[in-house]
Design a protein around this motif. Structure first.
Motif, PDB file in Angstrom:
ATOM      1  N   ARG A   6       0.827  -1.166   0.054  1.00  0.00           N
ATOM      2  CA  ARG A   6       0.173  -0.068   0.331  1.00  0.00           C
ATOM      3  C   ARG A   6       0.933   1.208   0.262  1.00  0.00           C
ATOM      4  O   ARG A   6       1.915   1.143   0.572  1.00  0.00           O
ATOM      5  CB  ARG A   6      -0.872   0.012   1.401  1.00  0.00           C
ATOM      6  N   PRO A   7       0.421   2.196  -0.871  1.00  0.00           N
ATOM      7  CA  PRO A   7       0.992   3.321  -0.754  1.00  0.00           C
ATOM      8  C   PRO A   7       1.083   4.331   0.754  1.00  0.00           C
ATOM      9  O   PRO A   7       0.069   4.003   1.450  1.00  0.00           O
ATOM     10  CB  PRO A   7       0.536   4.266  -1.810  1.00  0.00           C
ATOM     11  N   ASP A   8       1.925   4.973   0.986  1.00  0.00           N
ATOM     12  CA  ASP A   8       1.830   5.670   2.273  1.00  0.00           C
ATOM     13  C   ASP A   8       0.840   6.625   2.041  1.00  0.00           C
ATOM     14  O   ASP A   8       0.450   7.405   1.038  1.00  0.00           O
ATOM     15  CB  ASP A   8       3.128   6.670   2.427  1.00  0.00           C
ATOM     16  N   PHE A   9       0.138   7.228   3.267  1.00  0.00           N
ATOM     17  CA  PHE A   9      -0.765   8.248   3.297  1.00  0.00           C
ATOM     18  C   PHE A   9      -0.047   9.822   3.237  1.00  0.00           C
ATOM     19  O   PHE A   9       1.027   9.875   3.680  1.00  0.00           O
ATOM     20  CB  PHE A   9      -1.414   8.135   4.721  1.00  0.00           C
ATOM     21  N   ASP A  10      -0.433  10.394   2.172  1.00  0.00           N
ATOM     22  CA  ASP A  10       0.075  11.742   1.752  1.00  0.00           C
ATOM     23  C   ASP A  10      -0.736  12.653   2.372  1.00  0.00           C
ATOM     24  O   ASP A  10      -1.780  13.014   1.857  1.00  0.00           O
ATOM     25  CB  ASP A  10       0.283  12.021   0.306  1.00  0.00           C
ATOM     26  N   PRO A  11      -0.409  13.695   3.363  1.00  0.00           N
ATOM     27  CA  PRO A  11      -1.305  14.486   4.011  1.00  0.00           C
ATOM     28  C   PRO A  11      -1.619  15.570   3.028  1.00  0.00           C
ATOM     29  O   PRO A  11      -2.630  16.383   3.219  1.00  0.00           O
ATOM     30  CB  PRO A  11      -0.504  15.057   5.376  1.00  0.00           C
ATOM     31  N   ARG A  12      -0.832  15.739   1.981  1.00  0.00           N
ATOM     32  CA  ARG A  12      -1.215  16.795   1.052  1.00  0.00           C
ATOM     33  C   ARG A  12      -2.147  16.320  -0.058  1.00  0.00           C
ATOM     34  O   ARG A  12      -2.442  16.960  -0.962  1.00  0.00           O
ATOM     35  CB  ARG A  12       0.177  17.569   0.308  1.00  0.00           C
ATOM     36  N   ASP A  13      -2.228  14.898  -0.157  1.00  0.00           N
ATOM     37  CA  ASP A  13      -3.171  14.487  -1.197  1.00  0.00           C
ATOM     38  C   ASP A  13      -3.833  12.902  -0.469  1.00  0.00           C
ATOM     39  O   ASP A  13      -3.418  11.889  -0.987  1.00  0.00           O
ATOM     40  CB  ASP A  13      -2.154  13.847  -2.411  1.00  0.00           C
ATOM     41  N   PRO A  14      -4.712  13.437   0.783  1.00  0.00           N
ATOM     42  CA  PRO A  14      -5.023  12.264   1.294  1.00  0.00           C
ATOM     43  C   PRO A  14      -5.815  11.224   0.646  1.00  0.00           C
ATOM     44  O   PRO A  14      -5.912  10.039   0.885  1.00  0.00           O
ATOM     45  CB  PRO A  14      -5.712  12.828   2.404  1.00  0.00           C
ATOM     46  N   LEU A  15      -6.355  11.464  -0.463  1.00  0.00           N
ATOM     47  CA  LEU A  15      -7.374  10.777  -1.245  1.00  0.00           C
ATOM     48  C   LEU A  15      -6.543  10.021  -2.480  1.00  0.00           C
ATOM     49  O   LEU A  15      -7.156   9.266  -3.523  1.00  0.00           O
ATOM     50  CB  LEU A  15      -8.492  11.278  -1.786  1.00  0.00           C
ATOM     51  N   SER A 267      -4.250  25.971  -0.580  1.00  0.00           N
ATOM     52  CA  SER A 267      -2.985  26.709  -0.193  1.00  0.00           C
ATOM     53  C   SER A 267      -3.240  27.204   1.330  1.00  0.00           C
ATOM     54  O   SER A 267      -2.163  27.062   2.139  1.00  0.00           O
ATOM     55  CB  SER A 267      -2.993  28.186  -0.880  1.00  0.00           C
ATOM     56  N   CYS A 268      -4.360  27.437   1.800  1.00  0.00           N
ATOM     57  CA  CYS A 268      -4.858  27.712   3.111  1.00  0.00           C
ATOM     58  C   CYS A 268      -4.582  26.476   4.048  1.00  0.00           C
ATOM     59  O   CYS A 268      -4.007  26.663   5.239  1.00  0.00           O
ATOM     60  CB  CYS A 268      -6.093  27.975   3.271  1.00  0.00           C
ATOM     61  N   LEU A 269      -4.807  25.286   3.366  1.00  0.00           N
ATOM     62  CA  LEU A 269      -4.894  24.119   4.398  1.00  0.00           C
ATOM     63  C   LEU A 269      -3.111  23.851   4.481  1.00  0.00           C
ATOM     64  O   LEU A 269      -2.806  23.414   5.612  1.00  0.00           O
ATOM     65  CB  LEU A 269      -5.385  22.857   3.256  1.00  0.00           C
ATOM     66  N   ARG A 270      -2.819  23.885   3.513  1.00  0.00           N
ATOM     67  CA  ARG A 270      -0.909  23.822   3.490  1.00  0.00           C
ATOM     68  C   ARG A 270      -0.430  24.734   4.500  1.00  0.00           C
ATOM     69  O   ARG A 270       0.492  24.373   5.407  1.00  0.00           O
ATOM     70  CB  ARG A 270      -0.176  23.937   2.289  1.00  0.00           C
ATOM     71  N   ALA A 271      -0.777  25.696   4.591  1.00  0.00           N
ATOM     72  CA  ALA A 271      -0.387  26.863   5.523  1.00  0.00           C
ATOM     73  C   ALA A 271      -0.669  26.454   6.861  1.00  0.00           C
ATOM     74  O   ALA A 271       0.258  26.522   7.698  1.00  0.00           O
ATOM     75  CB  ALA A 271      -0.830  28.370   5.035  1.00  0.00           C
ATOM     76  N   ALA A 272      -1.994  25.924   7.038  1.00  0.00           N
ATOM     77  CA  ALA A 272      -2.371  25.584   8.500  1.00  0.00           C
ATOM     78  C   ALA A 272      -1.502  24.517   9.004  1.00  0.00           C
ATOM     79  O   ALA A 272      -1.095  24.217   9.947  1.00  0.00           O
ATOM     80  CB  ALA A 272      -3.935  25.438   8.496  1.00  0.00           C
TER      81      ALA A 272
END
Length: 396
Positions: A6-15, A267-272
């Motif tokens: 399984r691929p790792d979970f990517d918080p910047r592309d969770p789906l 962009s706002c999510l990444r900043a947070a």
């Protein structure tokens, strides 16, 4: 697939939505992202603070060199790419700043599309190649001081004088107007609403820049003034009469907003996420507190649901099956969602959330304009409501 592969979970592309994009689309994203990173992001906070876009013409040429101006149109120097390709570019442009995406949208989806869809062959040949290259800049004159959501009541008029046309009127909130080389202006005539191709050096045409904005400050916003502007008979767009012309263009621009607004939200999510994992409160990272994690999760769900919606609509557009009501659905939901994300992100950043060192407040104020332009949220809600019920409620 077994658990070990399984691929790792990517918080910047969770789906894992990037897996749904082609290699070419990922390359487009990376190219636009690099241009934004190198040419805009270091300066956009200062531009926003000063209320200016000093590099507009230079940026237009660079964007033209990248192929994103009118990129979803065919021929005449345009790249002829897909709707999803264009959406991916809009997402990255607005992740940088809504004003940058507005420049591209007005150029390609409004001014260029009007010429490409409704113009004569001579008009297309004269304007589209230079506009695609970013050598000529266009604007789109529809909204008026007293008529925003009701363009059928426009007061700008055009009358025949021999073989010429004479235009008089005012347009308001026009992106690119002051720096434009050509304006596509919609006016009421005895034949109905018509579109006119107006070189901005025509006597009687003026485009003073509008100041004192608290939103879209890194963008050129203008009034168009037409005082007895005389145009030859071949200045009219020959292939359309009535609101079908301008509304078809607005639908193109709204589609780009579906993607773009979500880019601002991302962009706002990444900043947070970046801020909360580096900022300590009460002896541990801010991201280690339950309420912060709840906010991050809610924002991630909103952003990536928005990405899926944009991708779905883009694929329908590429298949020729996208309805105007579906574009309204996407514009309404993704812009409202982006505002929710921006406001939540601001709370994660606390006082730093209002600083131009971070993109959040800039995105938040920009999105207040995006909520209104290319159709207010109320108009899009009524469009969806009319489609669902069969009953028009615009004039009750």
């Amino acid at each position: 697939m077994n658990a070990g592969s399984r691929p790792d979970f990517d918080p910047r592309d969770p789906l894992g939505i990037d897996d749904e994009l082609s290699t070419e689309q990922l390359a487009i994203r990376d190219s636009v992202r690099a241009l934004c990173r190198d040419r805009v992001q270091p300066y956009v906070g200062e531009w926003f603070e000063n209320g200016e876009l000093p590099a507009a013409r230079e940026l237009a040429r660079e964007l033209g060199g990248l192929g994103v101006l009118g990129m979803h149109l065919d021929g005449y120097g345009c790249a002829g790419m897909s709707a999803v390709d264009y959406g991916v570019a809009c997402e990255e442009l607005e992740a940088c700043d809504s004003g940058l995406r507005s420049l591209v949208s007005v150029q390609g989806s409004l001014a260029m599309f009007a010429l490409w869809r409704w113009g004569s062959e001579e008009q297309k040949q004269h304007w589209l190649p230079s506009m695609a290259a970013g050598e000529a800049i266009g604007c789109f004159g529809l909204t008026e001081p007293d008529h925003g959501s009701d363009p059928a009541s426009m007061r700008t008029s055009a009358r025949r004088d021999g073989t010429d046309w004479i235009l008089n009127g005012r347009k308001m909130w026009i992106t690119n107007g002051t720096i434009a080389d050509v304006a596509v202006v919609w006016a009421s005539t005895d034949e109905g609403i018509r579109g006119f191709v107006v070189p901005t050096d025509t006597p009687g045409f003026a485009a003073p820049e509008m100041r004192h904005k608290l939103s879209l400050r890194a963008s050129v916003t203008s009034e168009l003034v037409l005082d007895d502007v005389r145009l030859p008979r071949d200045a009219v767009l020959p292939e359309v009469t009535g609101l079908r012309g301008p509304l078809s263009c607005l639908n193109e621009a709204r589609y780009g907003i579906v993607w773009g607004a979500n880019g601002a939200a991302h962009s706002c999510l990444r900043a947070a996420l970046d801020y909360s994992t580096s900022r300590e409160q009460f002896g541990k990272p801010l991201a280690g507190h339950q309420l912060t994690q709840s906010k991050l999760a809610d924002m991630a769900v909103r952003v990536h649901n928005g990405r899926l919606l944009a991708l779905h609509l883009g694929r329908r557009k590429d298949e020729g099956r996208l309805l105007p009501q579906q574009v309204s659905f996407g514009k309404l939901d993704n812009v409202r969602g982006a505002l929710e994300v921006a406001r939540t992100s601001r709370t994660v950043l606390g006082a730093n959330g209002i600083s131009l060192e971070y993109p959040v407040m800039r995105h938040m104020t920009n999105l207040e304009s995006v909520l209104t332009y290319e159709g207010t949220s109320e108009m899009h809600a009524l469009t969806i409501g009319a489609a669902m019920t069969g009953v028009q409620a615009f004039r009750d």
